[in-house]
Scaffold this motif. Structure first.
Motif, mmCIF file in Angstrom:
data_model
loop_
_atom_site.group_PDB
_atom_site.id
_atom_site.type_symbol
_atom_site.label_atom_id
_atom_site.label_comp_id
_atom_site.label_asym_id
_atom_site.label_seq_id
_atom_site.Cartn_x
_atom_site.Cartn_y
_atom_site.Cartn_z
ATOM 1 N N GLY A 190 47.513 -56.355 177.947
ATOM 2 C CA GLY A 190 46.172 -56.854 178.648
ATOM 3 C C GLY A 190 45.189 -56.058 179.417
ATOM 4 O O GLY A 190 44.183 -55.786 179.482
ATOM 5 N N ALA A 191 46.245 -55.449 180.410
ATOM 6 C CA ALA A 191 45.575 -54.706 181.583
ATOM 7 C C ALA A 191 45.058 -53.414 180.908
ATOM 8 O O ALA A 191 43.849 -53.084 181.526
ATOM 9 C CB ALA A 191 46.635 -54.238 182.556
ATOM 10 N N ILE A 192 45.258 -52.957 179.768
ATOM 11 C CA ILE A 192 44.607 -51.567 179.307
ATOM 12 C C ILE A 192 43.152 -51.900 178.951
ATOM 13 O O ILE A 192 42.435 -50.855 179.301
ATOM 14 C CB ILE A 192 45.697 -50.904 178.347
ATOM 15 N N TYR B 161 52.076 -62.311 178.779
ATOM 16 C CA TYR B 161 51.066 -62.515 177.963
ATOM 17 C C TYR B 161 50.172 -63.748 178.722
ATOM 18 O O TYR B 161 48.999 -63.844 178.570
ATOM 19 C CB TYR B 161 51.719 -63.146 176.797
ATOM 20 N N VAL B 162 50.856 -64.613 179.108
ATOM 21 C CA VAL B 162 50.014 -65.694 179.548
ATOM 22 C C VAL B 162 49.288 -65.097 181.032
ATOM 23 O O VAL B 162 47.913 -65.483 180.850
ATOM 24 C CB VAL B 162 51.163 -66.903 180.376
ATOM 25 N N GLU C 77 40.291 -57.975 186.309
ATOM 26 C CA GLU C 77 41.393 -58.541 187.159
ATOM 27 C C GLU C 77 42.692 -57.703 186.931
ATOM 28 O O GLU C 77 43.837 -58.207 187.103
ATOM 29 C CB GLU C 77 41.755 -59.806 186.489
ATOM 30 N N TRP C 78 42.696 -56.435 186.159
ATOM 31 C CA TRP C 78 43.931 -55.532 185.888
ATOM 32 C C TRP C 78 44.749 -55.492 187.105
ATOM 33 O O TRP C 78 46.037 -55.318 187.221
ATOM 34 C CB TRP C 78 43.567 -54.331 185.224
ATOM 35 N N ARG C 79 44.195 -55.346 188.308
ATOM 36 C CA ARG C 79 45.088 -55.033 189.642
ATOM 37 C C ARG C 79 45.754 -56.372 189.824
ATOM 38 O O ARG C 79 46.788 -56.033 190.094
ATOM 39 C CB ARG C 79 43.886 -55.026 190.710
ATOM 40 N N TRP C 80 45.265 -57.615 189.634
ATOM 41 C CA TRP C 80 46.488 -58.546 189.872
ATOM 42 C C TRP C 80 47.413 -58.822 188.502
ATOM 43 O O TRP C 80 48.472 -59.013 189.179
ATOM 44 C CB TRP C 80 45.317 -60.172 189.800
ATOM 45 N N ILE D 106 55.990 -57.029 169.209
ATOM 46 C CA ILE D 106 55.769 -57.238 170.687
ATOM 47 C C ILE D 106 54.368 -56.560 171.278
ATOM 48 O O ILE D 106 53.722 -57.294 171.819
ATOM 49 C CB ILE D 106 57.060 -56.725 171.597
ATOM 50 N N TYR D 107 54.236 -55.255 170.666
ATOM 51 C CA TYR D 107 53.014 -54.511 171.374
ATOM 52 C C TYR D 107 51.997 -54.860 170.286
ATOM 53 O O TYR D 107 50.659 -54.824 170.808
ATOM 54 C CB TYR D 107 53.371 -53.146 171.415
#
Ligand code: BGC
Length: 458
Positions: free
Chosen positions: A35-37, A155-156, A167-170, A267-268
Motif C-alpha cells: 500500500g505504501a508504495i 493490509y488492513v 499516510e505512508w509515513r504512518w 501475497i504480493y
C-alpha cells in the motif's frame, strides 16, 4: 503437581508467544509496502525502476541479514540476536517514517530487511530450543501464525490509511509498536537452555530447564541435551561434514519449494490476479486480498493444532496436493478466459484453496524443519544458510512473475508452479524426515550415525 504443570505450560506459551512477535514484524514489514508504495510513487514521482528499488530493499536486506548472522546466533546467542533485531526493527520503522527522500526510505527499509533476515530464523530457533518435543511443532509454528497475522494487519492498515492522503509515513511508523513490544518482552525472557549448555553455563541452563520440565524430569532432560553438547564450538567448515550435508540440502531444497511454488505471487500480487480475473474496482480487489490473508491466518491455526498430532509429512502431502490442484484450476480458468463468465469466482475459490493448502503445509513446516534437523553446535549457521536461500528464491519469484506471465501466459505460469508442487511432493516422500515427537537430540544422534535423512521417523 497439577498447578505446577499448568505453571510450566504457561511459562512455555508466554515465552514462545513473545518471541513469535518477531514473526509479526516479519509479516507486517513485508506486507506494508504494497500500500505504501502507491503513495511514495506519487509523492516522489518515482519511475518503475525506482519503485522496484524501494520494494526490493527489504528482500535484499533480508538476504544479507540471513547470510551474515549465522555466527551471531551461535556466538551472541538466540536471545541476544532477537534483541538486536528488535532494535533494528524499531529504528528502521522510525527512520522510514521520517525519511526525507527516496534514498533514505530505501536505506531504512534495507535495515528492516536485515532485521527480518535474522529474525526469520532466530525466532523459530529460539522457540524450538525452549519447547518440549511433544509441543515443539505447534510452538515453533506460532511464529508462522504471527507472520500471517502481520501480513493481514499490514493490509488492513494500508486499506484504512489509504483513505487519507500521504499516510505512508504512518504505515511504516506503526511498525515501531511491535518492535518495542518485542524488545521489552525479550529482555525478560530466558536464554535458550541449549545454547547456555554449549557455552558451559550449566547452572543457568538448569534453572531454565526446571521451569520447562519441572524438578522431577530436569535431570533426564539435562542428560539428554548434554549428549549433543561437544566442547567444539562449531565452525562453518562443520557444515561440510558428510552427515550434516544432507540436512543442509533438505533445508535449502524445502525453502526452494516453499518459494518457487508461488506463494508470494499471491501475497504480493493478489489484487493484480483478481483484476486479471475481471474484478474492476481496486477496493473490491483489496478487500478480497484481506479475505485471503485471513484464510492464511485461520488455516495456520489449524496447522498448529495438527502438526504435532498427524506429523509434518502428511500435512506436506495434503498441502502440496491442494496447491497443485488449485493452481491447475486457476490455469484452466485463465486459459478458457473468453468462455468463462465465472472466472472471477473460480479465481477467488482457487486462490483461497491455494492459500489454505500452503498455510497447513509449506508455510509453517519449512521454518519448523530447519529449526529441528541441524546439530546444536552449528545450528545458527546452518539455519542462516537455509534462510538466505529462502529470501533469494523469494526475490527470484517476485522479480520474474510479471515477466513469466508475459512469456508463458497466465495459465502457463500457474501450471509451472503446479508442476513444482508435484515435484515438491515427490521430494518430500523420499528425502524429508518426519520429526514429530522426536527430541532435537534424538534427531541429531540419528543423523550423526550417518543414517539416511529421508528415513528418519518412518
Ligand atoms: C514465507 C513467506 C510468505 C508467508 C505467507 C512464510 O512462511 O516464508 O515468504 O510470505 O509465509 O504466509
Amino acid at each position: 503437581m497439577g498447578t505446577d504443570h499448568s505453571k510450566r505450560k504457561m511459562f512455555i506459551y508466554v515465552t514462545a508467544f513473545s518471541a513469535a512477535m518477531a514473526g509479526l514484524l516479519f509479516g507486517y514489514d513485508t506486507g506494508v509496502i504494497s500500500g505504501a508504495i502507491l503513495f511514495i510513487r506519487d509523492q516522489f514521482q518515482l519511475t518503475a525502476a525506482s519503485q522496484e528499488f524501494v520494494v526490493s530493499a527489504v528482500l535484499l536486506g533480508a538476504m544479507f541479514g540471513a547470510a551474515f548472522s549465522g555466527s551471531m546466533a551461535d556466538g551472541l546467542g538466540r536471545k541476544g540476536s532477537v534483541i538486536v533485531t528488535a532494535i533494528m526493527f524499531s529504528v528502521g520503522a522510525l527512520g522510514s517514517a521520517l525519511a526525507p527522500n527516496v534514498l533514505s526510505i530505501a536505506a531504512c527499509r534495507f535495515l528492516i530487511g536485515l532485521a527480518i533476515g535474522v529474525a526469520s530464523y532466530v525466532a523459530p530457533l529460539y522457540i524450538s530450543e525452549i519447547a518440549p518435543a511433544s509441543m515443539r511443532g505447534g510452538l515453533v509454528s506460532l511464529n508462522q501464525l504471527m507472520i500471517t497475522l502481520g501480513i493481514v494487519v499490514s493490509y488492513v492498515v494500508d486499506y484504512l490509511l489509504s483513505m487519507g492522503a500521504n499516510e505512508w509515513r504512518w504505515m511504516f511508523g506503526l511498525g515501531i509498536l511491535p518492535g518495542i513490544a518485542l524488545l521489552l518482552a525479550m529482555i525478560f525472557l530466558p536464554q535458550s537452555p541449549r545454547w547456555l549448555l554449549i557455552r558451559g553455563k550449566i547452572e543457568r541452563a538448569r534453572v531454565i530447564l526446571v521451569k520447562i520440565y519441572g524438578e522431577a524430569e530436569v535431570d533426564v532432560a539435562m542428560t539428554e541435551i548434554s549428549r549433543t553438547v561437544t566442547s567444539d564450538k562449531g565452525r562453518w567448515g562443520d557444515l561440510a561434514k558428510p552427515w550434516v550435508m544432507p540436512a543442509l540440502g533438505v533445508g535449502v531444497i524445502m525453502m526452494f519449494f516453499q518459494q518457487m511454488t508461488g506463494i508470494n505471487t499471491i501475497i504480493y500480487y493478489a489484487p493484480t490476479i483478481f483484476e486479471f480475473a475481471g474484478f474492476q474496482s481496486h477496493s473490491v480487489s483489496i478487500l478480497a486480498t484481506i479475505g485471503v490473508g485471513m484464510v492464511n491466518v485461520l488455516m495456520t491455526v489449524v496447522a498448529i493444532w495438527l502438526i504435532d498430532r498427524v506429523g509434518r509429512k502428511p500435512l506436506l502431502y495434503w498441502g502440496m496436493a491442494g496447491m497443485a490442484l488449485s493452481l491447475t484450476v486457476l490455469g484452466i480458468a485463465f486459459n478458457a478466459e473468453a468462455l468463462s463468465p465465472n472466472l472471477k469466482f473460480i479465481a477467488v475459490g482457487s486462490v483461497v484453496l491455494y492459500i489454505a493448502s500452503f498455510a497447513v503445509s509449506l508455510g509453517p513446516i519449512c521454518w519448523l524443519i530447519i529449526s529441528e534437523i541441524y546439530p546444536l553446535n552449528v545450528r545458527g549457521r546452518a539455519m542462516s544458510i537455509a534462510t538466505l536461500s529462502n529470501w533469494a528464491f523469494n526475490l527470484v519469484v517476485a522479480s520474474t512473475f510479471l515477466t513469466l506471465i508475459q512469456k508463458l501466459g497466465k495459465a502457463g505460469t500457474f501450471w509451472l508452479y503446479a508442476g513444482l508442487c508435484i515435484a515438491g511432493l515427490l521430494y518430500t516422500r523420499f528425502f524429508v524426515p518426519e520429526t514429530k515427537g522426536l527430541s532435537l537430540e534424538n534427531i541429531e544422534s540419528y543423523l550423526r550415525a550417518g543414517k539416511p535423512i529421508g528415513r528418519l521417523g518412518r
